[in-house]
Scaffold this active site. Structure first.
Site, short mmCIF file in Angstrom:
data_model
loop_
_atom_site.label_atom_id
_atom_site.label_comp_id
_atom_site.label_asym_id
_atom_site.label_seq_id
_atom_site.Cartn_x
_atom_site.Cartn_y
_atom_site.Cartn_z
N HIS A 78 3.69 -2.21 3.04
CA HIS A 78 3.69 -0.87 2.94
C HIS A 78 5.31 -0.76 1.70
CE1 HIS A 78 1.23 -0.23 5.90
NE2 HIS A 78 0.71 0.36 5.29
N ASP A 124 0.44 -1.21 0.28
CA ASP A 124 0.19 -0.37 -0.27
C ASP A 124 0.66 1.51 -0.14
OD1 ASP A 124 -1.60 -2.36 0.09
OD2 ASP A 124 -2.88 -0.99 1.98
ZN LIG Z 1 -2.53 3.28 3.59
#
Ligand SMILES: [Zn+2]
Length: 279
Positions: A226, A82
């Site tokens: 991430h 993400d």
């Molecule tokens: Zn996020």
């Protein structure tokens, strides 16, 4: 000689001179061009110039075909990343390429608009690209107008970079609402949460990220990471090698659910591998 005789001789001289002049027009003389016989040749039609061969349009680059994996039988896992793309995403793409692994990227729209070449690279490498809002907004708490703007602008940024419109949404913070669900459904977006969270944003240590992922993964897991953190990117090669040694197959989110995701619905993990009685 009388008068009329003179007149007659004079007239004869004039006549002779005139005759001479006339004759001289008939005689060829230097400087005058000979009449040339003109042969009328019907002009052959000019051969039409051959059309220059058009340069063949370069084949549009396409992602590789989706591998035929049946996640109902195989031990599948979906790695998801993400908040990117950021310049460091390129390094992660190298790692995934080198190991032949497909993943899913939930991109923030404004980052996608800033780095369209990275979104394009994700797409062309066979990864799936999903929507993670335009500004990393708390969509569950946002007005309908804001939700629509956040989702639509990100759809457009990804479409501009890849030519493909996302079908997956990961709401930032996992924050959802009835309004979000309705608008996601309207835009053809399924909502994808996760079943394994190594908290890589809070503890920037690749060793602990690797341990939490490897210990947390079950067949059908959706792993949240991430790509904006270098510590996460550093953890990925060992995560892949250890899970692969354990028989896992890496797939995109849509593959994990067998391509049967419904817009607006929420997905956390799949039932991968259950037909084999796998845990
Ligand atoms: Zn996020």
């Amino acid at each position: 000689m009388d008068g009329p005789g003179l007149v007659r001789r004079g007239a004869a001289a004039v006549l002779a001179a005139a005759l001479c002049g006339w004759l001289s027009t008939l005689a060829p003389s230097a400087g005058r061009e000979e009449p040339v016989a003109v042969q009328v040749v019907r002009e052959l039609p000019k051969p039409k110039p051959k059309p220059k061969p058009k340069p063949k349009p370069k084949p549009k680059p396409e992602p590789p075909p989706v591998p035929d994996v049946d996640c109902a039988r195989a031990k599948c896992v979906a790695l998801t990343f993400d908040d990117g793309p950021v310049p460091g995403t390129a390094e992660l793409l190298d790692v995934l390429d080198a190991r032949g692994v497909r993943a899913t990227f939930f991109v923030v729209g404004e980052n996608a608009a800033e780095h369209p070449e990275l979104v394009r690279r994700e797409h062309l490498a066979g990864h799936e690209v999903g929507n993670h809002s335009y500004t990393h907004a708390d969509l569950g708490a946002a007005s309908k107008r804001r939700v629509v703007s956040e989702l639509r602008r990100t759809q457009e940024a990804v479409r501009a970079a890849t030519g493909v419109t996302p079908v997956l949404l990961r709401p930032p913070y996992g924050s959802m609402s009835g309004t979000l669900t309705r608008e996601a459904r309207r835009m053809g977006l399924s909502q994808v949460l996760w079943s394994v969270d190594p908290l890589d944003w809070s503890e920037r240590d690749s060793g602990s990220v690797e341990r939490r992922v490897v210990e947390g993964v079950r067949p059908g897991a959706v792993v949240l990471m991430h790509d904006i953190h270098g510590s996460t990117v550093d953890a990925v090669p060992d995560i892949i090698d250890r899970l692969r040694d354990d028989g896992y197959v890496f797939v995109t989110v849509s593959q994990l659910f067998g391509g049967r995701l419904a817009p607006g619905e929420e997905y956390v993990e799949s039932k991968s591998g259950q037909s084999q009685g796998l845990p």
